[in-house]
Design a protein around this motif. Structure first.
Motif, PDB file in Angstrom:
ATOM      1  N   THR A 177      15.171 -39.841  44.031  1.00  0.00           N
ATOM      2  CA  THR A 177      16.557 -40.214  43.778  1.00  0.00           C
ATOM      3  C   THR A 177      16.649 -40.905  42.431  1.00  0.00           C
ATOM      4  O   THR A 177      15.669 -41.475  41.933  1.00  0.00           O
ATOM      5  CB  THR A 177      17.109 -41.125  44.893  1.00  0.00           C
ATOM      6  OG1 THR A 177      18.513 -41.312  44.709  1.00  0.00           O
ATOM      7  CG2 THR A 177      16.431 -42.486  44.867  1.00  0.00           C
TER       8      THR A 177
ATOM      9  N   THR B   3      19.864 -42.556  39.399  1.00  0.00           N
ATOM     10  CA  THR B   3      21.247 -42.770  38.965  1.00  0.00           C
ATOM     11  C   THR B   3      21.267 -42.791  37.441  1.00  0.00           C
ATOM     12  O   THR B   3      20.358 -43.350  36.814  1.00  0.00           O
ATOM     13  CB  THR B   3      21.789 -44.102  39.512  1.00  0.00           C
ATOM     14  OG1 THR B   3      21.782 -44.055  40.942  1.00  0.00           O
ATOM     15  CG2 THR B   3      23.201 -44.383  39.021  1.00  0.00           C
ATOM     16  N   TRP B   4      22.286 -42.178  36.839  1.00  0.00           N
ATOM     17  CA  TRP B   4      22.430 -42.229  35.382  1.00  0.00           C
ATOM     18  C   TRP B   4      23.899 -42.155  35.001  1.00  0.00           C
ATOM     19  O   TRP B   4      24.760 -41.799  35.807  1.00  0.00           O
ATOM     20  CB  TRP B   4      21.640 -41.123  34.692  1.00  0.00           C
ATOM     21  CG  TRP B   4      22.005 -39.724  35.085  1.00  0.00           C
ATOM     22  CD1 TRP B   4      22.977 -38.924  34.564  1.00  0.00           C
ATOM     23  CD2 TRP B   4      21.363 -38.948  36.112  1.00  0.00           C
ATOM     24  NE1 TRP B   4      22.983 -37.712  35.187  1.00  0.00           N
ATOM     25  CE2 TRP B   4      22.002 -37.697  36.127  1.00  0.00           C
ATOM     26  CE3 TRP B   4      20.299 -39.200  36.990  1.00  0.00           C
ATOM     27  CZ2 TRP B   4      21.611 -36.691  37.023  1.00  0.00           C
ATOM     28  CZ3 TRP B   4      19.935 -38.210  37.866  1.00  0.00           C
ATOM     29  CH2 TRP B   4      20.585 -36.970  37.880  1.00  0.00           C
ATOM     30  N   THR B   5      24.164 -42.501  33.758  1.00  0.00           N
ATOM     31  CA  THR B   5      25.521 -42.447  33.220  1.00  0.00           C
ATOM     32  C   THR B   5      25.655 -41.226  32.329  1.00  0.00           C
ATOM     33  O   THR B   5      24.850 -41.021  31.411  1.00  0.00           O
ATOM     34  CB  THR B   5      25.843 -43.712  32.417  1.00  0.00           C
ATOM     35  OG1 THR B   5      25.699 -44.853  33.283  1.00  0.00           O
ATOM     36  CG2 THR B   5      27.258 -43.664  31.869  1.00  0.00           C
TER      37      THR B   5
ATOM     38  N   SER C  59      29.151 -42.646  36.359  1.00  0.00           N
ATOM     39  CA  SER C  59      27.861 -42.968  36.956  1.00  0.00           C
ATOM     40  C   SER C  59      27.616 -41.991  38.098  1.00  0.00           C
ATOM     41  O   SER C  59      28.462 -41.836  38.990  1.00  0.00           O
ATOM     42  CB  SER C  59      27.854 -44.399  37.485  1.00  0.00           C
ATOM     43  OG  SER C  59      26.698 -44.640  38.276  1.00  0.00           O
TER      44      SER C  59
ATOM     45  N   THR D 148      24.778 -40.522  41.042  1.00  0.00           N
ATOM     46  CA  THR D 148      23.538 -40.684  41.800  1.00  0.00           C
ATOM     47  C   THR D 148      23.229 -39.374  42.506  1.00  0.00           C
ATOM     48  O   THR D 148      24.100 -38.801  43.166  1.00  0.00           O
ATOM     49  CB  THR D 148      23.646 -41.804  42.839  1.00  0.00           C
ATOM     50  OG1 THR D 148      23.888 -43.045  42.175  1.00  0.00           O
ATOM     51  CG2 THR D 148      22.370 -41.912  43.668  1.00  0.00           C
TER      52      THR D 148
ATOM     53  N   SER E 224      20.142 -37.393  44.910  1.00  0.00           N
ATOM     54  CA  SER E 224      18.895 -37.488  45.663  1.00  0.00           C
ATOM     55  C   SER E 224      18.551 -36.130  46.258  1.00  0.00           C
ATOM     56  O   SER E 224      19.429 -35.334  46.588  1.00  0.00           O
ATOM     57  CB  SER E 224      19.003 -38.538  46.778  1.00  0.00           C
ATOM     58  OG  SER E 224      19.983 -38.171  47.729  1.00  0.00           O
TER      59      SER E 224
ATOM     60  N   THR F 171      26.575 -38.008  44.388  1.00  0.00           N
ATOM     61  CA  THR F 171      27.656 -38.984  44.471  1.00  0.00           C
ATOM     62  C   THR F 171      28.104 -39.339  43.064  1.00  0.00           C
ATOM     63  O   THR F 171      27.289 -39.746  42.232  1.00  0.00           O
ATOM     64  CB  THR F 171      27.218 -40.269  45.188  1.00  0.00           C
ATOM     65  OG1 THR F 171      26.803 -39.952  46.519  1.00  0.00           O
ATOM     66  CG2 THR F 171      28.370 -41.267  45.252  1.00  0.00           C
ATOM     67  N   ASN F 172      29.389 -39.137  42.796  1.00  0.00           N
ATOM     68  CA  ASN F 172      29.967 -39.641  41.558  1.00  0.00           C
ATOM     69  C   ASN F 172      30.435 -41.055  41.865  1.00  0.00           C
ATOM     70  O   ASN F 172      31.469 -41.252  42.517  1.00  0.00           O
ATOM     71  CB  ASN F 172      31.126 -38.753  41.096  1.00  0.00           C
ATOM     72  CG  ASN F 172      31.656 -39.174  39.728  1.00  0.00           C
ATOM     73  OD1 ASN F 172      31.745 -40.363  39.428  1.00  0.00           O
ATOM     74  ND2 ASN F 172      32.042 -38.204  38.919  1.00  0.00           N
ATOM     75  N   ASN F 173      29.653 -42.040  41.454  1.00  0.00           N
ATOM     76  CA  ASN F 173      29.953 -43.434  41.795  1.00  0.00           C
ATOM     77  C   ASN F 173      31.245 -43.917  41.165  1.00  0.00           C
ATOM     78  O   ASN F 173      31.857 -44.871  41.654  1.00  0.00           O
ATOM     79  CB  ASN F 173      28.800 -44.332  41.338  1.00  0.00           C
ATOM     80  CG  ASN F 173      27.478 -43.922  41.948  1.00  0.00           C
ATOM     81  OD1 ASN F 173      27.362 -43.785  43.160  1.00  0.00           O
ATOM     82  ND2 ASN F 173      26.472 -43.696  41.112  1.00  0.00           N
TER      83      ASN F 173
END
Length: 428
Positions: free
Chosen positions: A215, A217-219, A286, A288, A290, A304-306
């Motif tokens: 998993t 997360t990045w921008t 942002s 995420t 997985s 997921t688009n945070n």
């Protein structure tokens, strides 16, 4: 990650003699031979004489592959991929639509099938495989051309009495992993060239265990519409460092240099080409992603688009070596154009990176992740990962001021598959 290419003479065991023997089988066996004589010939040269039904099936398969290739030539010329819908399955058609658009976006003006050589065809009920050796010439908008000969292994299915292409793989393309003694020129599949550098990966990879989840997360980077043309992709994946398998998911960002930018989310399972997924991503979002194995060969891919709250999930069947986990910023491959020019993405931030290794959830550091620097054709650094943060799960990748890679030779059109696509014209 690639998101482009394609069976058989009448006598399966005379393939090596070339297409020139096609149509001359009847001349090889006189019609007045006795059964015993026929058996003697068969023992001396074990050739199976195809009956009329077999010949008809093989001819139909050859025709649909030839027609599909002709249709892609027309599709690129007319910028209308709908021309290809009648010869491929719906899933493969969606891959081809994106592949064709990626070719056009990256300076391909036209494609031309120079030569098609037939290999083996095998039919099993309503499914079939066919091998071809195809020579394609690609002409770019700047007037330059590229020509290459590739092996293509097609999978076909019978749909309402008509053969359709389901996929196309390119098994002869070299895919060296970490530790390869010599780096590829412009490898169409994004395997690192050695333990510290790659011609199209930058980020972190962990090996030395059994990996069943990853998993990160990045921008999403942001570009001005008038930025220099190029493309980049950020992703997480399982496998692919020291193996030919790779299941991955991420986002792609591209800028055409003519006033437009594109942001998309995608998945890929080599050797299939990448394909987009219905998750909207925008510059600055942002994200995420997985990937986790739920049961043997059953993988849940979760987006997921945070920033917007939008989510997307899909379950895919895939046989993995479980040999590595990756958190990567990539210069995708553009098929015949090889590795595409890397855009000036600035700095991309990765966080919350973790993997399940040998049944235990670990951050990147504890999983043994090693940094990979992306280098250009002259081994100049293009994208450099930072050290891992104190949390062991975060890092950044910074674009240097070095000019973007000049696209090198690749296959027309994986792995997977712009995105990481296309690995090949029809999806590696």
């Amino acid at each position: 990650m690639t998101r482009f290419i394609r069976g058989l003479l009448v006598l399966g065991l005379l393939i090596a003699l070339g297409a020139s023997l096609s149509g001359h089988l009847d001349e090889l066996v006189p019609k007045d031979l006795s059964a015993a004589a026929t058996q003697t010939i068969a023992a001396a040269a074990p050739v199976r004489v195809l009956d009329a039904a077999d010949q008809d099936v093989n001819a139909a398969i050859q025709q649909v592959i030839q027609r599909s290739n002709d249709e892609q030539v027309q599709a690129i010329s007319s910028r209308d991929s709908s021309l290809m819908a009648d010869t491929v399955t719906s899933d493969h058609y969606q891959e081809l639509v994106q592949i064709n658009q990626d070719l056009l976006n990256n300076g391909v003006a036209s494609i031309n099938l120079v030569n098609l050589e037939w290999g083996a065809i095998a039919v099993d009920g309503s499914s079939a495989t066919a091998t071809t050796f195809e020579t394609w010439r690609t002409t770019f908008t700047d007037g330059t051309t590229d020509q290459s000969r590739d092996r293509n292994d097609y999978a076909l299915v019978l749909d309402n009495g008509q053969w359709k292409i389901k996929s196309d793989a390119h098994p002869d393309q070299q895919q060296p992993g970490i530790g390869a003694s010599t780096p590829p020129q412009t490898q169409p599949i994004p395997f690192p060239d050695n333990r510290n550098t790659s011609h199209n990966w930058s980020g972190y990879a962990a090996t030395g265990g059994t990996y069943t989840a990853v998993t990160g997360t990045w921008t999403v980077p942001q570009f001005n519409a008038d930025s220099q043309p190029g493309v980049d992709a950020a992703w997480v994946g399982i496998g692919g460092v020291r193996s030919r398998d790779l299941i991955q998911a991420g986002t792609q960002q591209s800028v055409t240099g003519s006033g437009s930018t594109q942001y998309e989310a995608w998945i890929e399972m080599l050797p299939r080409a990448s394909r987009p997924v219905p998750l909207s991503v925008h510059p600055g979002d942002s994200v995420t992603i997985s990937i986790s194995e739920q049961s043997a060969d059953q993988w849940l891919i979760d987006f997921t688009n945070n920033t917007t709250g939008q989510t997307y999930q899909t379950t895919q069947q895939y046989s993995s070596s479980h040999s590595s986990a990756e958190w990567v910023e990539e210069a995708p491959s553009g098929g015949r154009g090889g590795v595409l020019p890397l855009d000036n993405f600035g700095t991309i931030q990765f966080s919350a990176g973790s993997a399940v290794k040998d049944g235990q959830t670990l951050n990147i550091a504890d999983a043994g992740g090693r940094g990979i620097t992306m280098v250009g054709n002259n081994n100049e650094a293009l994208a450099v990962p930072s050290s891992l943060g104190q949390d062991g799960s975060s890092f950044s990748v910074a674009r240097t001021e070095a000019p973007a890679n000049v696209a090198g030779p690749g296959s027309r059109g994986g792995g997977s598959q712009l995105f990481p696509f296309p690995r090949s014209r029809r999806g590696n």
